[in-house]
Scaffold this active site. Structure first.
Site, PDB file in Angstrom:
ATOM      1  N   GLY A  91      -4.256  30.737   8.721  1.00 28.91           N
ATOM      2  CA  GLY A  91      -3.368  31.529   7.872  1.00 28.91           C
ATOM      3  C   GLY A  91      -2.586  30.722   6.863  1.00 28.91           C
ATOM      4  O   GLY A  91      -1.660  31.238   6.231  1.00 28.91           O
ATOM      5  N   HIS A  98       4.108  22.617   5.992  1.00 26.24           N
ATOM      6  CA  HIS A  98       5.408  23.274   6.118  1.00 26.24           C
ATOM      7  C   HIS A  98       5.540  23.885   7.502  1.00 26.24           C
ATOM      8  O   HIS A  98       4.558  24.321   8.099  1.00 26.24           O
ATOM      9  CB  HIS A  98       5.605  24.331   5.030  1.00 26.24           C
ATOM     10  CG  HIS A  98       4.488  25.323   4.922  1.00 26.24           C
ATOM     11  ND1 HIS A  98       3.307  25.034   4.288  1.00 26.24           N
ATOM     12  CD2 HIS A  98       4.365  26.592   5.372  1.00 26.24           C
ATOM     13  CE1 HIS A  98       2.503  26.087   4.350  1.00 26.24           C
ATOM     14  NE2 HIS A  98       3.126  27.044   5.006  1.00 26.24           N
TER      15      HIS A  98
HETATM   16  P1  5GP Z   1       1.613  29.690   4.969  1.00 27.26           P
HETATM   17  O1  5GP Z   1       0.908  31.016   5.016  1.00 27.26           O
HETATM   18  O2  5GP Z   1       0.943  28.727   4.032  1.00 27.26           O
HETATM   19  O3  5GP Z   1       1.870  29.108   6.336  1.00 27.26           O
HETATM   20  O4  5GP Z   1       3.050  29.993   4.421  1.00 27.26           O
HETATM   21  C1  5GP Z   1       3.380  29.906   3.066  1.00 27.26           C
HETATM   22  C2  5GP Z   1       4.678  30.622   2.908  1.00 27.26           C
HETATM   23  O5  5GP Z   1       5.205  30.281   1.641  1.00 27.26           O
HETATM   24  C3  5GP Z   1       4.547  32.160   2.954  1.00 27.26           C
HETATM   25  O6  5GP Z   1       5.334  32.665   4.030  1.00 27.26           O
HETATM   26  C4  5GP Z   1       5.059  32.603   1.594  1.00 27.26           C
HETATM   27  O7  5GP Z   1       5.829  33.780   1.642  1.00 27.26           O
HETATM   28  C5  5GP Z   1       5.865  31.408   1.123  1.00 27.26           C
HETATM   29  N1  5GP Z   1       5.884  31.223  -0.315  1.00 27.26           N
HETATM   30  C6  5GP Z   1       4.826  31.273  -1.168  1.00 27.26           C
HETATM   31  N2  5GP Z   1       5.210  31.032  -2.433  1.00 27.26           N
HETATM   32  C7  5GP Z   1       6.552  30.827  -2.376  1.00 27.26           C
HETATM   33  C8  5GP Z   1       7.534  30.522  -3.387  1.00 27.26           C
HETATM   34  O8  5GP Z   1       7.253  30.395  -4.569  1.00 27.26           O
HETATM   35  N3  5GP Z   1       8.823  30.393  -2.962  1.00 27.26           N
HETATM   36  C9  5GP Z   1       9.174  30.524  -1.648  1.00 27.26           C
HETATM   37  N4  5GP Z   1      10.478  30.361  -1.339  1.00 27.26           N
HETATM   38  N5  5GP Z   1       8.279  30.792  -0.684  1.00 27.26           N
HETATM   39  C10 5GP Z   1       6.980  30.950  -1.040  1.00 27.26           C
END
Ligand code: 5GP
Ligand code: ZN
Length: 109
Positions: A91, A98
């Site tokens: 996911g 992160h």
């Molecule tokens: P992943 O799915 O990669 O584990 O989580 C990425 C997270 O980054 C998602 O929960 C998404 O909402 C967040 N996200 C994506 N783009 C941005 C952004 O431009 N700013 C912030 N604050 N969060 C973001």
């Protein structure tokens, strides 16, 4: 890394709602929160995924910061969840390592 969204956030080239920063990590609110409190903790060093990091000291430092941010900055006294999504199957959408901190309500599992 020039085309990395989270590197741009660290550099201040994309705005974010910062909750904590030091020499090693940056923490900010997720733009699409999946819980009342949803914060992302990222290393300032660009690392694409958890699988790309074989540095125990760095991983230990990150987890220590997550604990400190959750307990001392966000004061999630009732508890919280820590999530790392790894690559597409896990996911992961942003390829800069992160750690999600989720809290603020009782989370189903
Ligand atoms: P992943 O799915 O990669 O584990 O989580 C990425 C997270 O980054 C998602 O929960 C998404 O909402 C967040 N996200 C994506 N783009 C941005 C952004 O431009 N700013 C912030 N604050 N969060 C973001
Ligand atoms: Zn990056």
């Amino acid at each position: 890394m020039s085309d990395c969204l989270f590197c741009k956030i660290i550099e201040g080239n994309i705005p974010s709602d910062k909750v904590y920063e030091d020499d090693d990590v940056y923490a900010f609110k997720d733009i699409h929160p999946k819980a009342p409190v949803h914060v992302l903790v990222i290393p300032k060093l660009h690392i694409a995924t958890l699988s790309d990091c074989d540095d125990p000291a760095l991983l230990g430092m990150l987890m220590d910061r997550v604990r400190m941010i959750a307990d001392d900055v966000l004061t999630l006294e009732a508890g919280y969840r820590v999530v790392i999504n790894v690559r597409e199957g896990g996911g992961q959408e942003v390829f800069h390592l992160h750690i999600h901190i989720l809290g603020g309500k009782k989370l189903p599992f």
